[in-house]
Structures are given as structure tokens and as C-alpha cells.
Design an enzyme around this catalytic site. Structure first.
Site, PDB file in Angstrom:
ATOM      1  N   SER B 228       0.837  -1.186   0.000  1.00 40.71           N
ATOM      2  CA  SER B 228       0.000   0.000   0.000  1.00 40.71           C
ATOM      3  C   SER B 228       0.880   1.247   0.000  1.00 40.71           C
ATOM      4  CB  SER B 228      -0.950  -0.061   1.203  1.00 40.71           C
ATOM      5  OG  SER B 228      -2.104   0.690   0.959  1.00 40.71           O
ATOM      6  N   ASP B 467      -8.966  -5.098  -5.807  1.00 37.99           N
ATOM      7  CA  ASP B 467      -8.595  -4.017  -4.887  1.00 37.99           C
ATOM      8  C   ASP B 467      -8.846  -2.676  -5.576  1.00 37.99           C
ATOM      9  OD1 ASP B 467      -7.342  -2.154  -3.288  1.00 37.99           O
ATOM     10  OD2 ASP B 467      -5.304  -2.862  -3.729  1.00 37.99           O
ATOM     11  N   HIS B 492      -6.283  -6.150  -1.640  1.00 35.67           N
ATOM     12  CA  HIS B 492      -5.196  -5.259  -1.221  1.00 35.67           C
ATOM     13  C   HIS B 492      -4.099  -6.004  -0.445  1.00 35.67           C
ATOM     14  CE1 HIS B 492      -3.985  -1.087  -1.019  1.00 35.67           C
ATOM     15  NE2 HIS B 492      -3.862  -1.105   0.286  1.00 35.67           N
TER      16      HIS B 492
END
Lengths: 534, 534
Positions: B228, B467, B492
């Protein structure tokens, strides 16, 4: 790549010249490269050595040309016609979000668009990344950009480095070449904090994007060009901002002279070799002279004798003054050892020609007089300029280049690099601890061949092997698109200076090789661009 | 590269679970990946949306796992045995040389050396680059490093991001998970200035060199891994510091969600698609519900009705509270839409299963109850955590990710991204102007294929296409060594989370592909090293 084919014999030739006057700089320059013939010969280098920082070797200046020409002996150069000066409202601190970080300063840049093919043709941009001095002088001296712009239909841009010239956050008090603002800046604990290479690179990034945006030139490829410290900036810029610069020409950039990557003797061993090659007798005369200076100095009225022998403008206070002056002179003669006059050859012709002199010091003086002729007296104390003051700060904060002399094959007395002394000197002068390892942390350098052989592209590292700083340069190809272009007889930043009719074949070839490589980058780029757009 | 081979049908399956208790986090974890099965299901995301920042879409959180698990519901995770915690005396300001820049702070890092092959074997280092939360939670959740360390005899290191956890320059007042120090930091105009990504990357550079130095592991190659926001950091780190990291695994890193590179609808269009794929009926129920909420809210005692229908812990003050809560829930269900339970499927099974409910809102509530079962009431107001507070600052300074909804094919009401409102909100909250273009100036992103096709190497951009942040990710190979590894059904950061026995084939394959690529980097590196040393 080795651009050198013929071993040119013109090292021994030189032409007479006279000292630059202020008039020389304030006059309007036409852009005829030949006009700079004279300028190349005027290498009055003021290198900070022991006079200021104790006995340790200090960092010889990292400028494409002798910075004292711009800072001390000259008023501001007038920007030639065709060039337009602009100012950009630049972010003072790119890496912080504090109230004062939102402050801005005026950054100067100079553009010549007369050869530009325009945004609609995606015509390229040649961007000269300014180094430790005012940018206007560079405009008239760095011929590489303007000479090659017509061929590539390139826009030519010169970006001034923060804190120098008219790009000082405190403003340019007393004019762009005045040292007032610079002196004030490096004393100002807050403002000088922003005076470093990472911030300067970020300036260039922001400013180049601004220029492209302003000209709607989104697809115009940018080649960044720099020499010496500016050459380091150019190669680092390509590595850190590949999305902004398509490629970099890094001339005489000693990016490996940090930490322990390059042996400390690198610089002065090349100075020594240059003199040895010029004349064995000259080399051994200089080598003998240091002890002789100390011997005379220690005698009654010795300093007075030395002052008279060397025609100093004011009496010497100690023998270091004289030794530093000569050390700096030899170093700069070697560094800027350019054709057609070849300063080392001139000094050695002076020394070798003093056939009547039996005293070694008289012969050394004859060398000085040949190198800097026509002077009533010689000023042994270092002058100050924006460059000398600013670069001191840069050296004391991050640009820590460990140069020393340990080897007795040198023509200089031993003077090993002393890291503690460097730190002590900087603390004494600025009250800050230098960060000698930051440059290699941020920019790398160790194991560069292994690191960059599979990373990065489109960098030319050009060097002349007679340049003492070439010892810290990249001298071998790293990959098929990170290339070393070197000449055996070349000196500091020679390739990017304006060309002369008298340029030797090997220099002409070096420049041609560089243009050919850059042309290859463009060809690939435009093919790619075409492919993406159609 | 596409790691996905079979279109797994387990999307519709889910298992029941119970809400995490503090006990869950304070208990000693063994390193059995299966233990985290439960954890993955607990996606109680608190996304900052309109409740705090007006009506504009705000940036959904960029954490590998739901950060609220670490910040709000849990005390500090105990670092498992085998892991040692250290602190490094880190430079507060890498890019300035002001008196206060010489200040340092304690940066936490955690090492597990039990698999390491040692410096004498040049055994590698896996370095997890911490993101916007305390690092200790990541140690137990990010399985990629520890699961692959034995095979590569790798040292495993987790580096905490400045200002989070115990790496706050103000110290960790009230413990590593306390919000006190973070709240104080982002209010402190001076200290928060150092809270940004470029400084964090420089921390990692300095700290990784320190670790190598301490272990005499000069030739140990480092692979940086992040997810991320941490994945963005990992890819940027490889690009900015190739001399420190040999390669990067950047999981679910939306490095293209800056400026106008990615359409603002990217994020929510994938949320919508995820629900549409889970169930057409579910999708249209949710789509209808927003107007219905507004309709009920506008009736007499409407808010009370809504409060009762949705079992809110305290009466709703306005309908936005409810809509934001639901918006965040759908977004996080899509973002963390991991097997075996697939949160979107769970919500839709709740909605589709409410066959007795004729009211659209009752069906929506049934979805909520299925996703977050067993609760006496639902707290609609956003909680605060280090992550929520810290990330607000990062968004308001530089991490400006323009997410909005313009398209009416979305299952959400229109809510176009408003750059002015973003600026106004940030100025109101922090008194600073954001720098929305700085990320692309410093890191690039525009024309990434053209820029990086001939520059850089050894980056894996991994994504799961379910995601929503994959819309801003790199989804196609850029060159033969800058690769995209994606899965159609992935969510994710799934690839870097601890593996489970129930993991579908395509996920197992994705991880294998990544390991194979990294292994290739090592093979080339060691061959090179061997060549250089012999």
C-alpha cells in the site's frame, strides 16, 4: 570510449596573453567561440588550502572554469543578446512542511529560444545545471549548448544554483556578483540550512517542469548538462529525476571522490604527473622548492627575502602563505590544463627557461611569472568570491571530498587528509558538524559499476585524464548506455567549453562522440513517443 | 504477468467469526500463518470521508491491513519470540543543515536473524518498509518475509516509519499505540514539517546502511518490501536508492493515483464492480439505498428512524454519518476482499438473504450485520488512531490522492473530487497549503512506461484487481525487469500477508512467481559479485 586518437604535441606551445580586466567581462560578448580563447588562459585560481583551514589539504574548487574570473576580478557578465533572463518563484524547502518552508525565493534562469523547434515538434531542451557561481558567466563560456542547439533545434536554458548570483534567498545585495548576500547567508543559521545539493536538484526539477508547462512542451525531452560540481548534479539529476531528464552529460564530475571510494592521493598524483610529463626538470625543481622555502623562511629576515624573491604585494606573514599560493597555482594549472596554451607547459617553460638562475626559488618564481605575466606584484592572500564563500559552506555541510597527500612520489610535501581536522575546522567556522557520509548515502558511489550496470541509463561521464579531478570520475563504461568518454590529454570540463578553431583533433572528436550519443538518446525517445501516440 | 489460472469460486463462501478482542492482540502469537485466518476477516475500517472533511471523497486508508485493528481495538502487539527490537539514533532532517536539523529521534526496527546465512556468505536482507502505523503489528501479519527467509537464508528486518509507533520524535507518550504523541506532533508546526515520505525514505537509507555496517554485511543484497503506502515507498526506494536496495516488492502500491494520471473514478468504480460481481441484486440494493436514506432522513423523526433501523450506538446527527459509515464499509470490504471469506460476498449474502425484508434499508442493514455480526450497536462516528491522525497530515501535506465519483454507473452517489475543497479543508485543519504536485515532481508517474522502460530495474508491482487501489497501480510489465504481477481475484496486499492453508491456487501461484523473480535478482547479483571478487 576513448575519444583520443592522436597524441597531440601542442602541450609545449603557448601563446602570450594579458590579464583579464573588468572591461573584459562587462563588454558585450558576441557568441563567437573564438572570443574565449583568451579567457581559457586566465586561470587565476584561488584555492582554499592551508591558509584558511590549517595544514590539511582542502578541496580544490569544482568549477568548469576558474571561478575567480567570475567572482573576484569581474563585474557581472552581461547576458548576450538572444538570451532572456527570468525569475521563478522557487520553493525554499522542498522536503519539509513547516511554516517557513512555504517561503519562496527568486531563482534566476536564462533562456535562448532562437534555435528551438517548438513544442508542436516536441523539440528538445538543453538545460545547463548551474554550479557554485553566478549563472550569467556560464552563459558566455559554456559553448556546448549553444553550439549544438541549431542541429537539434533545441531550446537552451541555464538554471542558476540556489544562493549564487541572483538566486540568493536573501536577495542579491550589492549586485549579482557581490559577496554581501552570500556572506550574510552562510552566517545565517536558518537560511544556510537550505543551501545544499538535494534542495538544488529539487529546484531544477520544479523549475524544468515549470518551463515545460509554460511552453506547453510536455513531450520535449530534456538533456541536463553540467561541469565539475555541476556535472555531479547533472548525473545525480538523471538518476534521481529520470522522469524529468532524458539524459545527462556530466563533464569532469568527480562523483567517486567521496568517503573512501577514491584514494585521497588521486588529485595531487595527477597534478604531479602533469608536471612530470611537461618536464622532468620542472617537476624536480618544484619538488625541491618546498624544503628550500622552509629553509629560507627559518633564516634571519627569511620571510622578507621570500617576499622580495616572489614579489609579494604585501610582506609574507609566514611561509605557508607562499606555499599555499604555489600549491594552488600548480593544482589549477593542472586542472585547467587546456589547449592551446597548456598552463603546466607555460609554468615549466618559465622554470626550465630560467637557465641563469642557480637558486631553485628563482626558477620557481620564473614559472610563476611565466604563468601570470605582467604583474607588478603577486597577492598571496586568497580573495573572496561568492564561489569561495559558498563552496566552503557546501564542503562543510555535505560536499566532503577527502583530498590529501600521503605518497612521497608526489611533487608536493606530505599532507595526509585528516578527517578530524576537517570536522574541527568546520565546527570552528560554522558551528556545524559536517555529514561526510551523506553524499554516498543519498547519491551512492560505492560499487558503482555493479549498482548501475543494471540500473539507470543515458549518462555520459566525460573526463580529461590530465584533470586531477578525473581521479574521482567514472572512467569506464558502466553499461551500454552509461558511458565514459575520456581524453588522455584533456583537462577539466574542456568538452563543454566553447570550441576554438585551434582545438586539437582529439577534443573535436570527444565532442562529436558526445553529440552522437545524445543523438542516439533522442532517436530512441522519438521512436518511443511516436509509437505511443500512434 | 498474470498469476491467476483458475477462477476460484470461493468468493461466495464465508465463515463465521467473532469480533477481535484486546486479548486477541495482546496474546503471544506463534508464527503459524493459520492463526491469522480470523484476523483477515476483521475489516472494521474507519475511512475518513465526509464526516470530517465536508462532502468531498477523502483518501481511503493505504494500509496492507485494516489499520483500525492496530490503532483502535488493540493494545500494542507483542513482538513474537525470535524478534529483537532496536532503536536507531536517526537524523530528524536529512535535507537541511540548520541547528535543529542536527536533532535526532529514536527510530524503532525489529530484526529476526534466525534464518540468516551471515555476512560471510553475503546472505540477503529482507527489509519491510513500515507505512502509516506502528511496526509491531506488521511483524505478525506480513508473512512474506518470514515465510521466505528460510529459503534465502535471509535476515528479516522491519523498519518503522517516522512518527508512527515508537518512532515519534516527541517520544511514544502513553505507549506505542497511544494517539497522544501523534496528536501533539501534527499540531506542532515545527515537528510535523519533518513528517513526510522523502524524509522517511532517507531514514530507511541511513538505517539500512547502519544495519549492514553493524553486521559487516557490506555485500548482502537488500530487497525492500512494502504494501500500500509502504509499497509506494518500496518502489520509490528502489528508484531513489538503487545503491542500497537491489530490488523492491511493491504490493498494491497506487503510485499512479497522483495528479491526473489515474481517473478520479478509479477507486470507486472497482468497489462498484466488486459488488456487482458478488451479486447484481446486492449492487442495485446498495445503489438505491442512498436516496432512500435521504428520503427517510427528511421525514419527521427520520433520523431517529434511521438510528433505530441501523442500531446506531448513539442517535444520528445527520444522514451523512450513516452514509459515510456505509460508504467506508463497502470500500473497505472491496479493498480487503480476501479469501476465504470475501467480505463483499458476506455483505451481499446478508443483503440477498434478507428475503423477508421489503424495505431497502432493512436489506442494507442485513448486509452490515452479516459483515459485522454480533454487535449490540454500531458506532457511526470515526474513531481515531495514530494511523488516522498521521495519514490526515500526510494527505494534507503531499500524499494528495484525488479520488472522486463522477460516473453514474457507480453504485455510490456522485461526489466529484474537488481540489479547491481539499485545499480549503487542509488549510482549515492544519493551516498549511498542500503540495498536490510534489509527489509527481519528486517521484514521477506520468508516462511511467516510457520513462522506466529504459531506466531502472528490479521492481515487482503486485496487485489484486479486485482491490480498488489497483486502479492506480502498475498493471503491465514496464520492462523485462520492472514487472507487474497481478491476480484477477486478489485484494489489497494479499500477496505479502501470511499464507493460509485455505489460500486459493492463484494466490499461491502469485507468491511463487514473486519469489521466482526475486530469486532471479539474487542469481544475477551473486554472479556479478563473484565476477568482481575473483
Amino acid at each position: 570510449m576513448d575519444s583520443e586518437n592522436n597524441n597531440n604535441n601542442s602541450t609545449k606551445s603557448y601563446i602570450n596573453t594579458t590579464i583579464a580586466s573588468k572591461k573584459f567581462y562587462t563588454s558585450q560578448f558576441s557568441f563567437t567561440p573564438l572570443r574565449f580563447n583568451t579567457m581559457r588562459l586566465l586561470m587565476i585560481v584561488v584555492i582554499l588550502t592551508t591558509a584558511i583551514f590549517g595544514t590539511a589539504k582542502w578541496t580544490p574548487r569544482l568549477s568548469p572554469i576558474d571561478p575567480s574570473l567570475k567572482g573576484e576580478n569581474a563585474a557581472s557578465a552581461t547576458v548576450p543578446s538572444g538570451f532572456e533572463t527570468f525569475f521563478y518563484n522557487q520553493t525554499l524547502d522542498h522536503f519539509n512542511y513547516k511554516p517557513e518552508s512555504y517561503a519562496t525565493f527568486q531563482q534566476r534562469y536564462i533562456i535562448n529560444s532562437k534555435w528551438w523547434g517548438g513544442a508542436s515538434n516536441n523539440a528538445p531542451i538543453f538545460a545547463y545545471l548551474g554550479a557554485e557561481g553566478p549563472i550569467d558567466g556560464d552563459v558566455t563560456i559554456l559553448g556546448f549548448l549553444t553550439e549544438n542547439a541549431p542541429r537539434f533545434k533545441a531550446l537552451v536554458v541555464y538554471l542558476e544554483h540556489r544562493f549564487y548570483g541572483e538566486s540568493n534567498p536573501l536577495g542579491s545585495k550589492g549586485g549579482p556578483d557581490s559577496v554581501d548576500a552570500m556572506e550574510e547567508s552562510v552566517k545565517n543559521e536558518t537560511i544556510r540550512g537550505y543551501f545544499n545539493s538535494a534542495q538544488a536538484l529539487a529546484d531544477y526539477a520544479e523549475l524544468l517542469l515549470h518551463i515545460k508547462h509554460k511552453l506547453h512542451a510536455h513531450n520535449s525531452p530534456i538533456i541536463v548538462i553540467g561541469g565539475s560540481y555541476g556535472g555531479m548534479l547533472a548525473s545525480w539529476f538523471r538518476l534521481k529525476y529520470p522522469h524529468i531528464a532524458l539524459g545527462a552529460l556530466a563533464s569532469s564530475a568527480p562523483i567517486l571522490y567521496f568517503d573512501d571510494i577514491t584514494p585521497q592521493d588521486g588529485y595531487y598524483s595527477i597534478v604531479t604527473k602533469d608536471f612530470e610529463q611537461a618536464s622532468e626538470n620542472c617537476y624536480s625543481t618544484i619538488k625541491q622548492s618546498w624544503d628550500e622555502i622552509d629553509r629560507v623562511a627559518s633564516m634571519p629576515n627569511g620571510l622578507l627575502t621570500l617576499s622580495q624573491k616572489f614579489k609579494t604585494c604585501s610582506p609574507l606573514n609566514n611561509s605557508y602563505e607562499l606555499k599555499d599560493y604555489l600549491d594552488s597555482m600548480y593544482a589549477s594549472a593542472a586542472q585547467y590544463n587546456a589547449p592551446p596554451s597548456y598552463p603546466t607547459a607555460r609554468i615549466c617553460q618559465g622554470i626550465d627557461g630560467a637557465t641563469n638562475a642557480t637558486d631553485v626559488l628563482d626558477r620557481v618564481f620564473a614559472g610563476l611569472a611565466a604563468y601570470r605575466p605582467g604583474r607588478a606584484c603577486y597577492n598571496m592572500t586568497s580573495g573572496v568570491s561568492q564561489t569561495s564563500i559558498g563552496w566552503q559552506w557546501q564542503v562543510c555541510s555535505e560536499m566532503s571530498i577527502p583530498i590529501g597527500i600521503t605518497s612521497n612520489v608526489s611533487m608536493f610535501p606530505s599532507s595526509p587528509y585528516d578527517a578530524n581536522e576537517y570536522v574541527d575546522d568546520c565546527v570552528k567556522r560554522f558551528g556545524v558538524m559536517p555529514r561526510p557520509h551523506w553524499a554516498t548515502t543519498y547519491y551512492g558511489g560505492q560499487d558503482i559499476r555493479m549498482i548501475l550496470s543494471r540500473f539507470g541509463s543515458n549518462i555520459i561521464f566525460s573526463n580529461g585524464l590530465r584533470d586531477p579531478y578525473s581521479s574521482g570520475g567514472v572512467l569506464e563504461d558502466i553499461s551500454h548506455n552509461i558511458l565514459a568518454v575520456k581524453t588522455t590529454n584533456g583537462s577539466h570540463c574542456l568538452d563543454i567549453l566553447s570550441s576554438l578553431e585551434s582545438d586539437p583533433e582529439w577534443l573535436v572528436k570527444q565532442r562529436k562522440d558526445e553529440v552522437k550519443i545524445i543523438n542516439g538518446w533522442f532517436r530512441k525517445y522519438y521512436r518511443n513517443l511516436h509509437f505511443l501516440k500512434h
